[in-house]
Design an enzyme around this catalytic site. Structure first.
Site, PDB file in Angstrom:
ATOM      1  N   CYS A  58       0.812  -1.225   0.000  1.00 33.64           N
ATOM      2  CA  CYS A  58       0.000   0.000   0.000  1.00 33.64           C
ATOM      3  C   CYS A  58       0.842   1.270   0.000  1.00 33.64           C
ATOM      4  CB  CYS A  58      -1.001  -0.014   1.156  1.00 33.64           C
ATOM      5  SG  CYS A  58      -0.281   0.046   2.818  1.00 33.64           S
ATOM      6  N   HIS A 108      -2.855   1.069   6.970  1.00 34.61           N
ATOM      7  CA  HIS A 108      -3.061   0.995   5.521  1.00 34.61           C
ATOM      8  C   HIS A 108      -3.201   2.408   4.968  1.00 34.61           C
ATOM      9  CE1 HIS A 108      -4.159  -0.959   1.782  1.00 34.61           C
ATOM     10  NE2 HIS A 108      -5.294  -0.292   1.704  1.00 34.61           N
ATOM     11  N   HIS A 120      -5.774   1.553  -4.255  1.00 33.60           N
ATOM     12  CA  HIS A 120      -4.812   1.023  -3.284  1.00 33.60           C
ATOM     13  C   HIS A 120      -4.313  -0.357  -3.686  1.00 33.60           C
ATOM     14  CE1 HIS A 120      -7.891  -1.420  -0.713  1.00 33.60           C
ATOM     15  NE2 HIS A 120      -8.363  -1.230  -1.917  1.00 33.60           N
TER      16      HIS A 120
END
Length: 144
Positions: A58, A108, A120
């Site tokens: 990510c 994240h 993402h």
């Protein structure tokens, strides 16, 4: 016609006939470039620690996308959180970062694409893709 009106008309007409400076194209900002880069990477596989150009995690995706936009971001999601500036919900813009949390720590990050969608690299076994936001418990930040 009075002398003042004739002079005014002459000056006005002369100004209209003078060459005008060219209209400058507006360059896309770093948010638009970063989001466009992430979109172009759709389908790239997730790889833990991946920073591109063929596989990403990510924060690697976000770092890579902003590097293409001429901005440097730290390697980790937590580092990116601390290196960017908070944005309130109503002021978020496509290309801003969206941070997620687990047990009080950043877990994240993705790029906001508008309409409650992020771009993402979700998790192992997945690929770079857009997803609808699945929680409201996020923080929006912008890259200075």
């Amino acid at each position: 016609m009075s002398l003042v009106l004739r002079i005014f008309a002459t000056v006005l007409l002369a100004g209209a006939l003078l060459p005008q400076p060219p209209v400058q194209a507006i360059a896309p900002d770093s948010r638009a470039i970063a989001l466009g880069t992430a979109r172009a990477l759709t389908g790239a596989p997730y790889r833990r620690g991946g920073t591109g150009p063929k596989a990403f995690d990510c924060s690697g995706l976000v770092q890579y996308a902003y590097k293409k936009a001429g901005k440097y971001l730290p390697r980790t999601a937590a580092g990116q959180f601390h290196a960017t500036l908070p944005v309130v919900l109503r002021q978020r813009r496509p290309g801003d970062l969206v941070f997620f949390f687990k047990d009080g720590t950043v877990s994240h990050v993705g790029l906001y694409a508008g309409r409650n969608v992020i771009w993402h690299a979700p998790r192992p076994g997945e690929h770079v893709r857009p997803d609808r936001l699945w929680t409201r418990h996020v923080a929006y930040h912008t890259v200075p």
